[in-house]
Motif scaffolding. Structure first.
Motif, PDB file in Angstrom:
ATOM      1  N   ALA A  29     -70.167  97.702  35.370  1.00 38.25           N
ATOM      2  CA  ALA A  29     -68.789  97.889  34.907  1.00 38.25           C
ATOM      3  C   ALA A  29     -68.749  98.816  33.694  1.00 38.25           C
ATOM      4  N   ALA A  30     -69.745  98.680  32.810  1.00 34.43           N
ATOM      5  CA  ALA A  30     -69.813  99.556  31.643  1.00 34.43           C
ATOM      6  C   ALA A  30     -70.029 101.004  32.072  1.00 34.43           C
ATOM      7  N   ALA A  31     -70.912 101.207  33.049  1.00 33.13           N
ATOM      8  CA  ALA A  31     -71.154 102.569  33.536  1.00 33.13           C
ATOM      9  C   ALA A  31     -69.900 103.146  34.186  1.00 33.13           C
ATOM     10  N   ARG A  32     -69.186 102.310  34.909  1.00 39.75           N
ATOM     11  CA  ARG A  32     -67.957 102.765  35.590  1.00 39.75           C
ATOM     12  C   ARG A  32     -66.911 103.235  34.590  1.00 39.75           C
ATOM     13  N   LEU A  33     -66.842 102.549  33.444  1.00 42.97           N
ATOM     14  CA  LEU A  33     -65.827 102.881  32.440  1.00 42.97           C
ATOM     15  C   LEU A  33     -66.384 103.734  31.310  1.00 42.97           C
ATOM     16  N   HIS A  34     -67.620 104.218  31.476  1.00 36.79           N
ATOM     17  CA  HIS A  34     -68.236 105.112  30.497  1.00 36.79           C
ATOM     18  C   HIS A  34     -68.271 104.488  29.097  1.00 36.79           C
ATOM     19  N   ALA A  39     -70.495  96.769  24.537  1.00 33.69           N
ATOM     20  CA  ALA A  39     -69.031  96.783  24.407  1.00 33.69           C
ATOM     21  C   ALA A  39     -68.386  96.054  25.580  1.00 33.69           C
ATOM     22  N   MET A  40     -68.943  96.223  26.770  1.00 34.27           N
ATOM     23  CA  MET A  40     -68.377  95.540  27.932  1.00 34.27           C
ATOM     24  C   MET A  40     -68.594  94.039  27.825  1.00 34.27           C
ATOM     25  N   SER A  41     -69.733  93.600  27.268  1.00 37.75           N
ATOM     26  CA  SER A  41     -69.969  92.166  27.060  1.00 37.75           C
ATOM     27  C   SER A  41     -68.926  91.587  26.105  1.00 37.75           C
ATOM     28  N   ARG A  42     -68.608  92.322  25.045  1.00 39.89           N
ATOM     29  CA  ARG A  42     -67.575  91.846  24.112  1.00 39.89           C
ATOM     30  C   ARG A  42     -66.207  91.765  24.799  1.00 39.89           C
ATOM     31  N   THR A  43     -65.937  92.732  25.663  1.00 38.28           N
ATOM     32  CA  THR A  43     -64.664  92.714  26.384  1.00 38.28           C
ATOM     33  C   THR A  43     -64.600  91.531  27.342  1.00 38.28           C
ATOM     34  N   LEU A  44     -65.712  91.242  28.015  1.00 36.29           N
ATOM     35  CA  LEU A  44     -65.746  90.083  28.902  1.00 36.29           C
ATOM     36  C   LEU A  44     -65.510  88.802  28.111  1.00 36.29           C
ATOM     37  N   ALA A  45     -66.069  88.719  26.931  1.00 33.26           N
ATOM     38  CA  ALA A  45     -65.851  87.532  26.094  1.00 33.26           C
ATOM     39  C   ALA A  45     -64.370  87.394  25.740  1.00 33.26           C
ATOM     40  N   ARG A  46     -63.718  88.486  25.425  1.00 34.85           N
ATOM     41  CA  ARG A  46     -62.282  88.442  25.119  1.00 34.85           C
ATOM     42  C   ARG A  46     -61.487  87.990  26.339  1.00 34.85           C
ATOM     43  N   LEU A  47     -61.846  88.541  27.496  1.00 35.20           N
ATOM     44  CA  LEU A  47     -61.139  88.154  28.711  1.00 35.20           C
ATOM     45  C   LEU A  47     -61.314  86.662  28.990  1.00 35.20           C
ATOM     46  N   ARG A  49     -61.728  84.320  26.788  1.00 37.15           N
ATOM     47  CA  ARG A  49     -60.903  83.547  25.863  1.00 37.15           C
ATOM     48  C   ARG A  49     -59.430  83.591  26.262  1.00 37.15           C
ATOM     49  N   ILE A  50     -58.967  84.797  26.631  1.00 35.36           N
ATOM     50  CA  ILE A  50     -57.550  84.940  26.966  1.00 35.36           C
ATOM     51  C   ILE A  50     -57.195  84.198  28.242  1.00 35.36           C
ATOM     52  N   LEU A  51     -58.043  84.319  29.273  1.00 36.00           N
ATOM     53  CA  LEU A  51     -57.752  83.712  30.576  1.00 36.00           C
ATOM     54  C   LEU A  51     -58.267  82.278  30.683  1.00 36.00           C
ATOM     55  N   GLN A  52     -59.040  81.879  29.673  1.00 33.25           N
ATOM     56  CA  GLN A  52     -59.568  80.509  29.640  1.00 33.25           C
ATOM     57  C   GLN A  52     -60.334  80.174  30.920  1.00 33.25           C
ATOM     58  N   ASP A  53     -61.214  81.111  31.274  1.00 30.97           N
ATOM     59  CA  ASP A  53     -62.039  80.949  32.476  1.00 30.97           C
ATOM     60  C   ASP A  53     -63.292  81.800  32.288  1.00 30.97           C
ATOM     61  N   PRO A  54     -64.461  81.329  32.766  1.00 35.86           N
ATOM     62  CA  PRO A  54     -65.689  82.129  32.610  1.00 35.86           C
ATOM     63  C   PRO A  54     -65.657  83.452  33.370  1.00 35.86           C
ATOM     64  N   LEU A  55     -64.884  83.539  34.453  1.00 37.19           N
ATOM     65  CA  LEU A  55     -64.720  84.739  35.271  1.00 37.19           C
ATOM     66  C   LEU A  55     -65.983  85.102  36.042  1.00 37.19           C
ATOM     67  N   LEU A  56     -67.067  85.395  35.335  1.00 37.23           N
ATOM     68  CA  LEU A  56     -68.354  85.711  35.975  1.00 37.23           C
ATOM     69  C   LEU A  56     -69.414  84.784  35.395  1.00 37.23           C
ATOM     70  N   VAL A  57     -70.204  84.172  36.286  1.00 35.44           N
ATOM     71  CA  VAL A  57     -71.251  83.264  35.820  1.00 35.44           C
ATOM     72  C   VAL A  57     -72.584  83.661  36.441  1.00 35.44           C
ATOM     73  N   ARG A  58     -73.649  83.306  35.765  1.00 40.37           N
ATOM     74  CA  ARG A  58     -74.985  83.641  36.236  1.00 40.37           C
ATOM     75  C   ARG A  58     -75.329  82.869  37.505  1.00 40.37           C
ATOM     76  N   ALA A  59     -75.973  83.593  38.450  1.00 40.11           N
ATOM     77  CA  ALA A  59     -76.525  82.970  39.669  1.00 40.11           C
ATOM     78  C   ALA A  59     -77.827  83.688  39.940  1.00 40.11           C
ATOM     79  N   GLY A  60     -78.889  83.199  39.302  1.00 36.60           N
ATOM     80  CA  GLY A  60     -80.178  83.881  39.397  1.00 36.60           C
ATOM     81  C   GLY A  60     -80.141  85.188  38.612  1.00 36.60           C
ATOM     82  N   GLN A  61     -80.460  86.329  39.286  1.00 35.98           N
ATOM     83  CA  GLN A  61     -80.484  87.622  38.631  1.00 35.98           C
ATOM     84  C   GLN A  61     -79.129  88.343  38.688  1.00 35.98           C
TER      85      GLN A  61
END
Length: 314
Positions: A29-34, A39-47, A49-61
């Motif tokens: 996603a970071a590469a897609r948005l240059h 920075a993308m990790s910080r944006t995911l953290a903000r999302l 908090r705002i949406l009150q959902d993990p959105l993406l979670v680890r599943a192995g690799q």
């Protein structure tokens, strides 16, 4: 009332959410948005908090979307597409989809030169467009600013700092007379020109102009028999009497233009004036709020193509 200081969900976050849900990877996603993965990790953290959902979670690799993220994926993509359409420069509008009425303020000569070709382009390219021509009865600066007119076309003599002005053509003045007029025989001299009766075109009712200043330098004065507010009436009078009418014509060697063809349509003879007269600049003026509007961009280009032979879209 919530005391949270978390910023509202803005367009940047919508684009980031769409990229994260589509790629299911912070790095991709970071590469897609240059941007950087950090920075993308910080944006995911903000999302989160705002949406009150993990959105993406680890599943192995890899990372997998939560049910809430899966539900949001199509909606996020739709929002981003809508944002893209909203933020696309208006100049890219399809003229065939326009449903607009454009108001143009012009002198009668410019209107007569412009209307046939502009209407033809509208029928071919933008059939939903209607055109309204106004005489020069409004103060153009305020009228453009207030949206009462879309374009002023002619000799632009106001200098409002915000007004955009584009020069379309530089013309010279010639003496137009009926066939068989005495001035059409022999050499036209300043003395002969001054001795003839003249019709002056002035929407403000003025009897004098640049020709009078040029004649005065030679201690010559012309007789102005009549003042008319427009060129069409003046050329009509010149075609059936011995008055001389000054009309704008193309400079020597310039391509023909509708702006300079009207006098010949009246059957008038065009005579070179044997005096130095200032050129006449014809331009169009518009308010900057229309600069990026797609419909207005088409209108300006259509005016350009109609009045300036060989002009290209810009």
């Amino acid at each position: 009332m919530s005391s949270s200081t978390e910023p509202v969900f803005d367009a940047h976050l919508a684009v980031a959410l769409d990229a994260l849900l589509a790629e299911q990877s912070v790095t991709r996603a970071a590469a897609r948005l240059h941007t950087s993965p950090a920075a993308m990790s910080r944006t995911l953290a903000r999302l989160r908090r705002i949406l009150q959902d993990p959105l993406l979670v680890r599943a192995g690799q890899s990372m997998v979307p939560t049910p809430r993220a899966q539900a949001l994926r199509d909606e996020a993509a739709t929002v981003v597409r809508s944002l893209g359409a909203l933020l696309t420069p208006g100049a890219g509008v399809d003229p065939a989809t326009l449903r607009s009425t454009f108001t143009l303020q012009t002198a009668d000569l410019v209107g007569a030169a412009l209307a046939p070709g502009l209407l033809r382009l509208a029928r071919q390219e933008a059939p939903g467009v209607s055109l309204r021509f106004r005489a020069e009865d409004l103060e153009a600066g305020p009228a453009l600013r207030e949206g009462r007119i879309d374009l002023e076309i002619g000799s632009i003599d106001h200098v409002d700092p915000e007004t955009r002005v584009e020069e379309l053509a530089t013309l010279r003045m010639a003496a137009a007379v009926r066939p068989g007029h005495p001035l059409a025989e022999g050499t036209l001299t300043p003395d002969r020109l001054a001795a003839a009766e003249h019709v002056v075109v002035s929407r403000r009712g003025r009897f004098t102009g640049p020709l009078d200043a040029a004649l005065a330098e030679r201690n010559l004065h012309r007789r102005v028999a009549v003042v008319l507010p427009g060129h069409l009436a003046a050329m009509t009078l010149a075609a059936c009497s011995d008055v001389v009418c000054l009309v704008p014509v193309a400079p020597a060697g310039a391509a023909p233009s509708p702006l300079t063809d009207t006098a010949t349509a009246f059957g008038l003879r065009l005579l070179d004036i044997p005096l130095p007269l200032p050129p006449l600049a014809v331009g169009m003026a518009w308010h900057p709020r229309h600069a990026a509007d797609g419909g207005h961009h088409w209108l300006r280009d259509a005016v350009r193509r109609t009045l300036v032979p060989g002009s290209a879209t810009t």
